[in-house]
Design a protein around this motif. Structure first.
Motif, PDB file in Angstrom:
ATOM      1  N   VAL A 338       0.955  -1.004   0.014  1.00 26.95           N
ATOM      2  CA  VAL A 338      -0.079  -0.069  -0.056  1.00 26.95           C
ATOM      3  C   VAL A 338       0.967   1.318  -0.055  1.00 26.95           C
ATOM      4  O   VAL A 338       1.809   1.367   0.730  1.00 26.95           O
ATOM      5  N   PRO A 339       0.614   2.132  -0.881  1.00 27.47           N
ATOM      6  CA  PRO A 339       1.621   3.529  -0.877  1.00 27.47           C
ATOM      7  C   PRO A 339       1.290   4.334   0.267  1.00 27.47           C
ATOM      8  O   PRO A 339       0.121   4.116   0.930  1.00 27.47           O
ATOM      9  N   ASN A 340       2.344   5.048   0.638  1.00 26.06           N
ATOM     10  CA  ASN A 340       2.240   5.777   1.674  1.00 26.06           C
ATOM     11  C   ASN A 340       1.118   7.226   1.490  1.00 26.06           C
ATOM     12  O   ASN A 340       1.465   7.838   0.608  1.00 26.06           O
ATOM     13  N   PRO A 341       0.385   7.425   2.642  1.00 20.77           N
ATOM     14  CA  PRO A 341      -0.324   8.805   2.405  1.00 20.77           C
ATOM     15  C   PRO A 341       0.608   9.915   2.405  1.00 20.77           C
ATOM     16  O   PRO A 341       1.564  10.139   3.006  1.00 20.77           O
ATOM     17  N   PRO A 342       0.042  11.182   2.003  1.00 21.02           N
ATOM     18  CA  PRO A 342       0.849  12.389   1.964  1.00 21.02           C
ATOM     19  C   PRO A 342       1.024  12.639   3.654  1.00 21.02           C
ATOM     20  O   PRO A 342       0.043  12.532   4.306  1.00 21.02           O
ATOM     21  N   ALA A 343       2.148  13.302   4.137  1.00 24.58           N
ATOM     22  CA  ALA A 343       2.128  13.561   5.221  1.00 24.58           C
ATOM     23  C   ALA A 343       1.594  14.712   5.924  1.00 24.58           C
ATOM     24  O   ALA A 343       1.547  15.581   4.965  1.00 24.58           O
ATOM     25  N   GLU A 344       1.069  14.733   7.098  1.00 25.45           N
ATOM     26  CA  GLU A 344       0.070  15.697   7.486  1.00 25.45           C
ATOM     27  C   GLU A 344       1.144  16.890   7.774  1.00 25.45           C
ATOM     28  O   GLU A 344       2.157  16.598   7.889  1.00 25.45           O
ATOM     29  N   THR A 345       0.644  18.229   7.692  1.00 28.65           N
ATOM     30  CA  THR A 345       1.668  19.355   8.077  1.00 28.65           C
ATOM     31  C   THR A 345       0.970  19.836   9.316  1.00 28.65           C
ATOM     32  O   THR A 345      -0.064  19.852   9.910  1.00 28.65           O
ATOM     33  N   ALA A 346       1.835  20.825   9.720  1.00 25.60           N
ATOM     34  CA  ALA A 346       1.516  21.573  11.099  1.00 25.60           C
ATOM     35  C   ALA A 346       2.015  23.149  10.650  1.00 25.60           C
ATOM     36  O   ALA A 346       2.874  23.273   9.728  1.00 25.60           O
ATOM     37  N   GLU A 347       1.423  24.048  11.647  1.00 30.03           N
ATOM     38  CA  GLU A 347       1.838  25.384  11.485  1.00 30.03           C
ATOM     39  C   GLU A 347       3.208  25.814  12.179  1.00 30.03           C
ATOM     40  O   GLU A 347       4.383  26.065  11.547  1.00 30.03           O
ATOM     41  N   ALA A 348       3.044  25.710  13.501  1.00 24.81           N
ATOM     42  CA  ALA A 348       4.240  26.140  14.568  1.00 24.81           C
ATOM     43  C   ALA A 348       5.443  25.252  14.164  1.00 24.81           C
ATOM     44  O   ALA A 348       6.627  25.883  14.313  1.00 24.81           O
ATOM     45  N   ALA A 349       5.256  24.112  13.954  1.00 23.90           N
ATOM     46  CA  ALA A 349       6.721  23.099  14.125  1.00 23.90           C
ATOM     47  C   ALA A 349       6.373  22.064  13.360  1.00 23.90           C
ATOM     48  O   ALA A 349       5.187  22.053  12.621  1.00 23.90           O
ATOM     49  N   LEU A 350       7.212  21.183  12.802  1.00 26.97           N
ATOM     50  CA  LEU A 350       7.040  19.912  12.087  1.00 26.97           C
ATOM     51  C   LEU A 350       5.938  19.011  12.565  1.00 26.97           C
ATOM     52  O   LEU A 350       5.778  18.864  13.860  1.00 26.97           O
ATOM     53  N   HIS A 351       5.164  18.434  11.657  1.00 27.46           N
ATOM     54  CA  HIS A 351       4.271  17.381  12.170  1.00 27.46           C
ATOM     55  C   HIS A 351       5.056  16.117  12.406  1.00 27.46           C
ATOM     56  O   HIS A 351       5.856  15.719  11.485  1.00 27.46           O
ATOM     57  N   PRO A 352       4.702  15.340  13.298  1.00 24.87           N
ATOM     58  CA  PRO A 352       5.404  13.961  13.386  1.00 24.87           C
ATOM     59  C   PRO A 352       5.393  13.228  12.001  1.00 24.87           C
ATOM     60  O   PRO A 352       6.419  12.310  11.745  1.00 24.87           O
ATOM     61  N   GLU A 353       4.359  13.297  11.427  1.00 24.37           N
ATOM     62  CA  GLU A 353       4.207  12.518  10.124  1.00 24.37           C
ATOM     63  C   GLU A 353       5.396  12.968   9.169  1.00 24.37           C
ATOM     64  O   GLU A 353       5.877  12.228   8.361  1.00 24.37           O
ATOM     65  N   GLN A 354       5.739  14.365   9.020  1.00 21.88           N
ATOM     66  CA  GLN A 354       6.658  14.903   8.328  1.00 21.88           C
ATOM     67  C   GLN A 354       8.110  14.284   8.841  1.00 21.88           C
ATOM     68  O   GLN A 354       8.755  13.762   8.041  1.00 21.88           O
ATOM     69  N   VAL A 355       8.354  14.479  10.073  1.00 22.98           N
ATOM     70  CA  VAL A 355       9.538  13.710  10.581  1.00 22.98           C
ATOM     71  C   VAL A 355       9.738  11.984  10.156  1.00 22.98           C
ATOM     72  O   VAL A 355      10.793  11.787   9.524  1.00 22.98           O
ATOM     73  N   PHE A 356       8.408  11.509  10.265  1.00 25.78           N
ATOM     74  CA  PHE A 356       8.738  10.018  10.071  1.00 25.78           C
ATOM     75  C   PHE A 356       8.749   9.637   8.374  1.00 25.78           C
ATOM     76  O   PHE A 356       9.679   8.914   8.105  1.00 25.78           O
ATOM     77  N   ALA A 357       8.144  10.615   7.733  1.00 25.77           N
ATOM     78  CA  ALA A 357       8.342  10.437   6.181  1.00 25.77           C
ATOM     79  C   ALA A 357       9.766  10.785   5.703  1.00 25.77           C
ATOM     80  O   ALA A 357      10.354   9.992   4.765  1.00 25.77           O
ATOM     81  N   ALA A 358      10.429  11.683   6.467  1.00 25.30           N
ATOM     82  CA  ALA A 358      11.772  11.913   6.130  1.00 25.30           C
ATOM     83  C   ALA A 358      12.675  10.911   6.553  1.00 25.30           C
ATOM     84  O   ALA A 358      13.412  10.356   5.873  1.00 25.30           O
ATOM     85  N   LEU A 359      12.463   9.984   7.807  1.00 29.09           N
ATOM     86  CA  LEU A 359      13.109   8.838   8.164  1.00 29.09           C
ATOM     87  C   LEU A 359      12.918   7.971   7.028  1.00 29.09           C
ATOM     88  O   LEU A 359      13.973   7.299   6.507  1.00 29.09           O
ATOM     89  N   ARG A 360      11.874   7.799   6.608  1.00 27.66           N
ATOM     90  CA  ARG A 360      11.262   6.649   5.680  1.00 27.66           C
ATOM     91  C   ARG A 360      12.057   6.885   4.208  1.00 27.66           C
ATOM     92  O   ARG A 360      12.550   5.802   3.757  1.00 27.66           O
ATOM     93  N   ASP A 361      12.227   8.031   3.868  1.00 25.64           N
ATOM     94  CA  ASP A 361      12.801   8.322   2.625  1.00 25.64           C
ATOM     95  C   ASP A 361      14.280   8.424   2.604  1.00 25.64           C
ATOM     96  O   ASP A 361      14.902   8.275   1.626  1.00 25.64           O
ATOM     97  N   THR A 362      14.817   8.637   3.799  1.00 24.24           N
ATOM     98  CA  THR A 362      16.328   8.811   3.737  1.00 24.24           C
ATOM     99  C   THR A 362      17.116   7.659   4.503  1.00 24.24           C
ATOM    100  O   THR A 362      18.244   7.448   4.126  1.00 24.24           O
TER     101      THR A 362
END
Ligand SMILES: Cc1ncc(Cn2c(C)c(CCOP(=O)(O)OP(=O)(O)O)sc2=O)c(N)n1
Ligand SMILES: [Ca+2]
Length: 523
Positions: A338-362
């Motif tokens: 199953v493909p990964n869904p787009p990561a949620e974003t946040a205003e004031a800081a990074l959303h944890p989903e963005q951090v985890f997607a970065a780990l997954r991709d790198t």
């Protein structure tokens, strides 16, 4: 004639317990003297870190691990980490020095009063030899009990025993071996194959034991062979199945009613390698959906005996998997990942989903992640794509202080795999001195600290429990880059996603810490 210490060292060497995780006191020094060159002593600066590292190392190697702690106060410091090791079923052999026998009853300084009771009921077998001549046999018992029960054991030894010379009769213990076969009998296998083969809509529920005992790939083979939907049992400490696999349905929520809700419609629920179940938040309801039958297969008699419902077969889940593969015809269907869904974003800081997607991709696909971030589980499973065994380690009883130490232990146990710790800014403080061990033993591990300035999970629980205004859930102002550097670990603070991705793309041959400011989310 050989001394107790020489016999003990030789026994440990023969059994492969030559890495000692420890923090010594004066009582322990006579045991640690004259260690053979084949031994490695790994110093932790707090006993909770020592046991957390040993737990990670035991899980990474699948082997029993020797721990050496100071008496009483030292052993007491290890209790939190021990609760995790009990539920990860880690075969830790915890040894502690004791005062000399004449000084125990009068409770001299450093006497471990009622030593065999101190670690109970957490530790399984716990002993203190009645004389020096019984130390080698007692040590062998502590090792074999840990291996057989897959549960930490505790051995307290008066410090003047180690220098005592023994006659050659004590040496027979060195040659001992103890093995266990847990193959289910033919009738049980036939009955189980019949149940699975005739079920209208069976479902597979897998526990952390499947990954802990090297059955990850065999569980995938079984699910694919029978085209079974797969849930992970609640509160997993390991990942037993690829979380992007087409048959993966998710991690079961840790509440009685929600579990029954997710499993409704399945007439047979086959649970392999898990207690039934490790609930967490109390959400009462029916233990089983209407019309469902649950069969649990585990090699843990205690887990089989204490389950509140269903049938249990105490046997090696691996033998059962092979038997079902051999006896049941294939129902294989093509199932794409199953493909990964787009990561949620946040205003004031990074959303944890963005951090985890970065780990997954790198990070390399076979990275082992040691996770201790308690408000980001949903984000984690939405964004990670873990397809290998030993990809995920989480504190098995939720006792914080596991993440940093266990990441060091896993990295030492699996030098062939990249290791990353993903740890909340609250959890990190309970095992923070593990950074010193990582630096001083040049352990190649990446620590990612998610800094949201709160005990996020407790904020969520406070809402759930109708107590939103409780004190003690804010932890502002922690600077892990300066803390890490104080322990000798190079560190970077990150606030932007591009910066995080470029830092993660670099590599290191030692430890490094990356502090990321994140938005508080709900578990
Ligand atoms: C040893 C210990 N102390 C306290 C707790 C209680 N606790 C605490 C203090 C949590 C907050 C952890 O905060 P974090 O920053 O690590 O992660 P989140 O902000 O993502 O929740 S979650 C939780 O169960 C615990 N589980 N274990
Ligand atoms: Ca936090």
């Amino acid at each position: 004639m050989p001394t107790v210490r020489q016999l003990a060292h030789e026994f440990l060497e023969r059994r492969g317990l030559t890495t000692i995780f420890g923090n010594p006191g004066s009582n322990e020094l006579p045991f640690l003297a004259d260690l053979p060159d084949s031994f490695r002593y790994v110093l932790g600066l707090h006993e909770g870190v020592v046991v957390g590292m040993a737990d990670g190392y035991a899980q990474a190697t699948g082997r029993p691990v020797l721990v050496n702690l100071h008496a009483a106060a030292g052993s007491g410091n290890a209790m939190g980490a021990l609760t995790n090791a009990v539920y990860s079923r880690s075969p830790l052999v915890i040894t502690a020095g004791q005062q000399v026998r004449p000084a125990i009853g009068l409770e001299a300084m450093l006497a471990n009063v009622e030593a065999t009771q101190l670690m109970r009921p957490l530790a399984g077998w716990s002993g203190e030899p009645s004389c020096a001549a019984d130390v080698p046999r007692s040590l062998a018992q502590a090792v074999f009990e840990a291996e057989l029960q897959r549960r930490p054991t505790y051995l307290s030894v008066p410090y003047d025993d180690w220098a005592v010379e023994l006659d050659t009769n004590a040496a027979v213990t060195l040659a001992r071996t103890v093995r266990r076969g847990l193959s289910p009998d033919e009738a049980h296998l036939r009955e189980l194959a019949e149940q699975v083969g005739t079920a209208r809509n069976p479902v597979l529920v897998l526990g952390g034991d499947i990954d802990a005992t090297g059955l990850f790939d065999r569980a995938v083979a079984l699910a694919e062979h029978l085209d079974l939907p797969v849930w992970v049992a609640p509160s997993p400490h390991r990942l037993p199945f690829p979380n992007r696999h087409g048959l993966f349905r998710g991690v079961l929520p840790a509440g009685i009613a929600p579990v029954s809700g997710r499993l409704a419609g399945h007439d047979l629920i086959l649970v392999l390698g898990a207690p039934v179940f490790r609930y967490h938040q109390h959400v009462p309801g029916p233990y089983l959906p209407e019309g469902s039958r649950l069969v649990q297969v585990t090699d843990d008699p205690g887990a089989a005996a204490r389950a509140p419902m269903g049938e249990a077969l105490v046997a090696d889940p691996g033998a059962v998997i092979e038997a079902l593969l051999a006896r049941l015809p294939s129902r294989r269907q093509a199932r794409d990942f199953v493909p990964n869904p787009p990561a949620e974003t946040a205003e004031a800081a990074l959303h944890p989903e963005q951090v985890f997607a970065a780990l997954r991709d790198t990070q390399p696909a076979d990275t082992s992640y040691v996770v201790e971030s308690t408000s980001t589980n949903s984000a984690w499973w939405r964004q990670m794509d873990l397809r290998h065994d030993s990809s995920y380690f989480f504190p098995a009883s939720g006792g914080l202080g596991f993440g940093l130490p266990a990441a060091v232990g896993v990295a030492m146990g699996r030098p062939d795999r990249p290791v990353a710790g993903v740890i909340g800014d609250g959890s990190a403080n309970y095992g923070i001195t593990a950074l010193w061990t990582a630096a001083n033993y040049a352990v190649p591990v990446t620590f990612v600290i998610l800094r949201n300035g709160t005990y996020g999970a407790l904020r969520w629980f406070a809402g759930l429990l109708g107590t939103p205004d409780v004190p003690g859930t804010d932890i502002p102002g922690l600077d892990f880059t300066r803390i890490a550097e104080g322990y000798g670990v190079p560190a970077t603070a990150v606030t932007e996603l591009d910066e995080l991705r470029s830092v993660l793309k670099t590599t290191t041959d030692g430890p490094r810490l990356i502090q990321v400011d994140t938005q508080l989310t709900t578990p």
